[in-house]
Motif scaffolding. Sequence first.
Motif, short mmCIF file in Angstrom:
data_model
loop_
_atom_site.label_atom_id
_atom_site.label_comp_id
_atom_site.label_asym_id
_atom_site.label_seq_id
_atom_site.Cartn_x
_atom_site.Cartn_y
_atom_site.Cartn_z
N ASP A 1 -6.33 9.34 9.00
CA ASP A 1 -5.82 8.47 10.18
C ASP A 1 -6.04 7.27 10.35
O ASP A 1 -5.10 6.52 10.71
CB ASP A 1 -6.64 9.03 11.76
CG ASP A 1 -5.95 10.62 11.95
OD1 ASP A 1 -4.90 10.88 12.30
OD2 ASP A 1 -7.02 11.56 11.79
N PHE A 2 -7.06 6.70 9.50
CA PHE A 2 -7.23 5.33 9.30
C PHE A 2 -6.07 4.66 8.31
O PHE A 2 -5.73 3.76 8.51
CB PHE A 2 -8.56 5.04 8.88
CG PHE A 2 -8.92 3.49 8.78
CD1 PHE A 2 -8.96 2.80 9.59
CD2 PHE A 2 -8.89 3.07 7.49
CE1 PHE A 2 -9.37 1.19 9.82
CE2 PHE A 2 -9.13 1.78 7.26
CZ PHE A 2 -9.49 0.69 8.12
N LYS A 3 -5.78 5.64 7.45
CA LYS A 3 -4.80 5.13 6.39
C LYS A 3 -3.48 4.83 6.93
O LYS A 3 -2.74 3.72 6.42
CB LYS A 3 -4.71 6.15 5.34
CG LYS A 3 -5.92 6.22 4.30
CD LYS A 3 -5.58 7.57 3.33
CE LYS A 3 -6.75 7.66 2.39
NZ LYS A 3 -6.36 8.87 1.59
N ARG A 4 -3.40 5.58 8.06
CA ARG A 4 -1.79 5.43 8.62
C ARG A 4 -1.77 3.84 9.52
O ARG A 4 -0.71 3.72 9.95
CB ARG A 4 -1.63 6.56 9.78
CG ARG A 4 -1.60 7.97 8.84
CD ARG A 4 -1.02 9.05 9.56
NE ARG A 4 -0.90 10.25 9.19
CZ ARG A 4 -1.87 11.16 9.48
NH1 ARG A 4 -2.85 10.90 10.45
NH2 ARG A 4 -1.91 12.13 8.75
N LEU A 5 -2.84 3.29 9.90
CA LEU A 5 -2.83 2.23 10.70
C LEU A 5 -2.40 0.99 9.94
O LEU A 5 -2.42 0.99 8.68
CB LEU A 5 -4.31 1.78 11.08
CG LEU A 5 -5.06 2.79 12.00
CD1 LEU A 5 -6.33 2.30 12.33
CD2 LEU A 5 -4.27 2.99 13.41
N ASP A 6 -2.03 -0.02 10.76
CA ASP A 6 -1.30 -1.06 9.85
C ASP A 6 -2.46 -2.16 9.63
O ASP A 6 -3.11 -2.85 10.38
CB ASP A 6 -0.42 -2.10 11.14
CG ASP A 6 0.20 -3.23 10.21
OD1 ASP A 6 -0.28 -3.42 8.93
OD2 ASP A 6 1.07 -3.76 11.04
N HIS A 7 -2.80 -2.00 8.50
CA HIS A 7 -4.13 -2.77 8.01
C HIS A 7 -3.99 -4.48 8.04
O HIS A 7 -4.98 -4.97 8.00
CB HIS A 7 -4.61 -2.41 6.51
CG HIS A 7 -5.35 -1.03 6.68
ND1 HIS A 7 -5.73 -0.57 5.47
CD2 HIS A 7 -5.22 0.15 7.52
CE1 HIS A 7 -6.24 0.77 5.71
NE2 HIS A 7 -5.97 1.20 7.20
N SER A 8 -2.63 -4.77 8.11
CA SER A 8 -2.47 -6.10 8.15
C SER A 8 -3.00 -6.82 9.30
O SER A 8 -3.03 -7.98 9.21
CB SER A 8 -1.05 -6.45 8.03
OG SER A 8 -0.23 -5.94 9.06
N THR A 9 -3.14 -6.12 10.34
CA THR A 9 -3.64 -6.52 11.58
C THR A 9 -5.06 -6.82 11.66
O THR A 9 -5.70 -7.42 12.75
CB THR A 9 -3.09 -5.74 12.73
OG1 THR A 9 -3.99 -4.35 12.69
CG2 THR A 9 -1.78 -5.32 12.82
N LEU A 10 -5.92 -6.26 10.62
CA LEU A 10 -7.33 -6.31 10.57
C LEU A 10 -7.83 -8.03 10.15
O LEU A 10 -7.08 -8.27 9.25
CB LEU A 10 -7.87 -5.46 9.65
CG LEU A 10 -7.65 -3.96 10.05
CD1 LEU A 10 -8.21 -2.82 8.72
CD2 LEU A 10 -8.23 -3.45 11.30
N ALA A 11 -8.85 -8.41 10.87
CA ALA A 11 -9.30 -9.71 10.13
C ALA A 11 -9.56 -9.53 8.76
O ALA A 11 -9.48 -10.63 8.02
CB ALA A 11 -10.62 -10.00 10.94
N LEU A 12 -10.30 -8.62 8.02
CA LEU A 12 -10.30 -8.28 6.54
C LEU A 12 -10.07 -7.06 6.08
O LEU A 12 -10.45 -6.20 6.82
CB LEU A 12 -11.80 -8.92 6.30
CG LEU A 12 -12.24 -8.89 4.82
CD1 LEU A 12 -11.78 -10.06 4.16
CD2 LEU A 12 -13.63 -8.96 5.00
#
Length: 473
Positions: free
Chosen positions: A437-448
């Motif tokens: 489920d975490f892999k499906r998130l857009d990681h570009s929105t994370l600060a790091l």
Amino acid sequence: MDREAYRNCSSLVKMPRQSYEQFWSSHFVDYIDKELSYSKFFKKYLLPNHPCMFSRRFTEDWKCRKQWVTEEGKPHFQKLLQEFDETPVPVANCNAKEYNANPKQVMPFKEFIHYWKEYIQNGHSSPKGCLYLKDWHMSRDFAEHSVYATPVFFSSDWLNEYWDTLELDDYRFVYMGPKGSWTPFHADVFRSYSWSANICGRKKWLLYPPGQEEFLRDSHGNLPYDVTSSELQDQGLYPHCEKACQPLEIIQEAGEIIFVPSGWHHQVYNLEDTISINHNWLNGCNVDIMWQFLQNELSSVQKEIDEWRNTMDSWHQHCQVHILFSDKIDLCESVCVFATVETFCCPVCKQQVSYLLCVSIQVIMKACSGINFAEFASFLKIISDNRMAFLNACSSGDSPDYPRHLSETLTTLGPYHAAFDLQRVAHVLECLLCNEDFKRLDHSTLALQPETMLQQIRDTIQTTRGQHLLYQE
């Protein structure tokens, strides 16, 4: 934390949870009345997740024990009114039930004190019901008061460290309630630890070790509102209740502090007119329990959406209409998205809808639980950044760039504790990166990016260890 404690736990990837069987038939917890080192508390109570009680000697120097309490040991209404007067405070009605909690209203502090005094004069009864001032962020609203000091045993507090950094919220509360006020059966937010100090008055605690609450669920899977209710004797409604152990029943006297471990469900009564200070907190010892809680919450949201879908014959048509005419996602539309994935033949469409589904479920999860996977990653980043800065400052001699109180806390706990914290963050990050489920998130929105954060943690631990700051044999 001393070197021995660090060496004993630093090689642990997963926290070993000792059996709670000793509490199934016991009605006693350790009572701490003498000096206790932080390392001993860490090894004996934090790591195994076991409760204990601290004597009043640990609060005898607090200003609130002197200023808020009369010579007779009762709430000092006059002094409290002088301090807080018109301050708006949250007040629950213990005689009313709203879902599995008590409904709250906000009222001026002086109005609650007026009610409380009348309640006492009327023999602890009132047509307004039994009102209970609870979950009041007093230390946030009156930061200059400094009427108590967090004991060192509870100072490794990631939860409030995170919210203090964001300057948005905190999990430090004051409770004030008359004799007979109570809190229904629950486990604390995010399955955090809690500590609760009685400034005056007495409480009765009913505590169940983790896992026992499963036997207390009704035939629909819901936990009870009141574990002392005669309803639990109905085997048709509560089919597994007889399998549950008896709760730990603990009486907490004025001045004493109870440590409630992570995931221990409890119900609490005020046996007298009582004032208490409560903190919810997390750290490296129970962050894995928080992570498991978040996964369980996500599964519950997914299951509920799936069940809702199956109740509508024309569900798929409703979903198509919502997707065609919507360019924003709200909570209702997110439910519609859930069923549409299987209706698309185009792989590109399936991928897009799957992503929208993931985002929508995270929105619902945030609304229900107070945090989602993306914010959890942000939480881990702030905690790791502070400890990496501390360890680097220890080795370089430079001053770290964070608030003074945090610097004092990290210095008191020491570099071994900071390294332990980083190891725990690294372990949970590894679990997070493996979660589908975490892999499906857009990681570009994370600060790091989590992968970058994980490598930074490993580099910091290796560098400081190489400089003998954290030397291990």
